[in-house]
Write a protein that holds these residues in place. Structure first.
Motif, short mmCIF file in Angstrom:
data_model
loop_
_atom_site.label_atom_id
_atom_site.label_comp_id
_atom_site.label_asym_id
_atom_site.label_seq_id
_atom_site.Cartn_x
_atom_site.Cartn_y
_atom_site.Cartn_z
N ARG A 83 47.88 28.05 45.95
CA ARG A 83 46.86 29.11 45.85
C ARG A 83 47.49 30.49 45.97
NH1 ARG A 83 42.92 27.13 43.03
NH2 ARG A 83 42.46 25.05 43.74
N ALA A 84 48.62 30.59 46.69
CA ALA A 84 49.32 31.87 46.79
C ALA A 84 49.78 32.35 45.42
CB ALA A 84 50.52 31.75 47.73
N SER A 85 50.12 31.41 44.55
CA SER A 85 50.54 31.77 43.20
C SER A 85 49.37 32.33 42.41
CB SER A 85 51.12 30.55 42.49
OG SER A 85 51.61 30.90 41.22
N LEU A 86 48.20 31.72 42.52
CA LEU A 86 47.02 32.21 41.81
C LEU A 86 46.67 33.62 42.27
CD1 LEU A 86 44.74 31.83 39.79
CD2 LEU A 86 43.42 30.72 41.61
N ALA A 87 46.72 33.87 43.56
CA ALA A 87 46.43 35.21 44.08
C ALA A 87 47.40 36.24 43.51
CB ALA A 87 46.47 35.21 45.61
N TRP A 88 48.67 35.87 43.42
CA TRP A 88 49.68 36.77 42.87
C TRP A 88 49.41 37.03 41.39
CZ3 TRP A 88 53.38 36.44 39.04
CH2 TRP A 88 54.33 37.47 39.02
N LEU A 89 49.09 35.99 40.63
CA LEU A 89 48.80 36.15 39.21
C LEU A 89 47.62 37.09 38.97
CD1 LEU A 89 49.17 32.43 38.07
CD2 LEU A 89 50.71 34.31 37.47
N VAL A 90 46.56 36.93 39.74
CA VAL A 90 45.38 37.79 39.60
C VAL A 90 45.75 39.24 39.91
CG1 VAL A 90 43.12 38.31 40.59
CG2 VAL A 90 43.70 35.95 39.99
N ARG A 91 46.51 39.43 40.96
CA ARG A 91 46.90 40.79 41.36
C ARG A 91 47.78 41.43 40.28
NH1 ARG A 91 51.06 42.63 44.56
NH2 ARG A 91 51.53 40.54 45.30
N MET A 92 48.78 40.72 39.79
CA MET A 92 49.68 41.27 38.77
C MET A 92 48.95 41.53 37.46
SD MET A 92 52.68 41.86 39.94
CE MET A 92 51.89 42.34 41.46
N ALA A 93 48.07 40.61 37.06
CA ALA A 93 47.33 40.78 35.80
C ALA A 93 46.47 42.02 35.83
CB ALA A 93 46.48 39.54 35.53
N SER A 94 45.90 42.33 36.97
CA SER A 94 45.00 43.48 37.06
C SER A 94 45.74 44.79 37.37
CB SER A 94 43.92 43.23 38.10
OG SER A 94 44.48 43.05 39.38
N HIS A 122 41.25 43.33 28.60
CA HIS A 122 40.48 43.72 29.80
C HIS A 122 41.17 43.19 31.06
CE1 HIS A 122 37.19 44.72 27.07
NE2 HIS A 122 37.42 43.56 26.48
N PRO A 123 42.25 43.82 31.50
CA PRO A 123 42.98 43.32 32.67
C PRO A 123 42.12 43.18 33.93
CG PRO A 123 44.23 45.04 31.59
CD PRO A 123 42.89 45.00 30.94
N ASP A 124 41.11 44.02 34.06
CA ASP A 124 40.24 43.96 35.24
C ASP A 124 39.42 42.67 35.32
OD1 ASP A 124 38.97 45.26 32.92
OD2 ASP A 124 37.20 45.36 34.21
N TRP A 125 39.28 41.95 34.21
CA TRP A 125 38.54 40.70 34.24
C TRP A 125 39.21 39.66 35.14
CZ3 TRP A 125 36.57 39.34 28.64
CH2 TRP A 125 35.65 40.32 28.23
N ALA A 126 40.49 39.80 35.37
CA ALA A 126 41.19 38.86 36.25
C ALA A 126 40.59 38.87 37.65
CB ALA A 126 42.68 39.20 36.31
N LEU A 127 40.08 40.02 38.06
CA LEU A 127 39.47 40.14 39.39
C LEU A 127 38.06 39.59 39.45
CD1 LEU A 127 40.62 43.79 40.14
CD2 LEU A 127 41.56 41.68 41.14
N ARG A 128 37.44 39.39 38.30
CA ARG A 128 36.02 39.02 38.25
C ARG A 128 35.77 37.53 38.02
NH1 ARG A 128 33.78 43.90 34.42
NH2 ARG A 128 34.58 45.58 35.71
N LEU A 129 36.79 36.79 37.62
CA LEU A 129 36.60 35.38 37.25
C LEU A 129 37.13 34.43 38.31
CD1 LEU A 129 37.67 35.54 33.50
CD2 LEU A 129 35.36 35.51 34.43
N SER A 130 36.55 33.25 38.33
CA SER A 130 37.09 32.15 39.13
C SER A 130 37.90 31.28 38.18
CB SER A 130 35.96 31.34 39.74
OG SER A 130 36.47 30.13 40.25
N PHE A 131 39.08 30.92 38.59
CA PHE A 131 39.96 30.13 37.72
C PHE A 131 40.01 28.66 38.14
CE2 PHE A 131 41.27 34.50 37.41
CZ PHE A 131 41.33 34.68 36.04
N SER A 132 39.07 28.25 38.97
CA SER A 132 39.10 26.88 39.51
C SER A 132 38.96 25.81 38.43
CB SER A 132 38.02 26.70 40.57
OG SER A 132 36.74 26.98 40.02
#
Length: 137
Positions: A83-94, A122-132
């Motif tokens: 999950r730490a990897s997903l958090a990093w990906l979302v942060r970097m994408a946005s 739309h890089p900000d969409w990374a913060l709005r979606l659930s990737f589960s």
């Protein structure tokens, strides 16, 4: 996702992207990054999934990986993707700016395949979606 020299793929191996707290050095001088929250003493780099922190194109790598999670449900094995990897990906994408070659790659992909990576547009969409839904198991 991207074409790369064999040595670049060999250097990263199958490690997921992300940042950790502690970098451990192995017996051959190799390093592994321990995911946040894992104690250095309790973490075995040979048995557990260490993280890989790229030095360049972090935003592009993050946006491409998040696109895979979105476009291909069940594509990632959650046991091999902390999950730490997903958090990093979302942060970097946005946070990382979309660069010209990334926009061009997205436009060429659209011209040939008819689809686009929405995280480039739309890089900000990374913060709005659930990737589960992108994870299997």
């Amino acid at each position: 996702m991207f074409a790369a020299w064999k040595c670049a793929n060999g250097h990263r191996g199958n490690r997921p992207f992300g940042e950790g707290d502690v970098v451990k050095t192995g017996e051959w001088g190799d390093t592994c990054t321990v995911p946040r929250g894992e104690g250095e003493a309790a973490f075995d780099c040979k048995k557990q999934q260490a993280l890989f922190l790229p030095t360049m194109n972090r935003g592009a790598v993050a946006r491409a990986t998040l696109y895979i999670l979105t476009a291909y449900p069940g594509a990632m094995d959650s046991r091999r993707f902390p999950r730490a990897s997903l958090a990093w990906l979302v942060r970097m994408a946005s946070e990382e700016p979309v660069v010209l070659w990334e926009r061009h790659r997205n436009a060429v992909g659209h011209a040939h395949q008819g689809n686009r990576n929405p995280f480039v547009d739309h890089p900000d969409w990374a913060l709005r979606l659930s990737f589960s839904a992108g994870f299997a198991a």
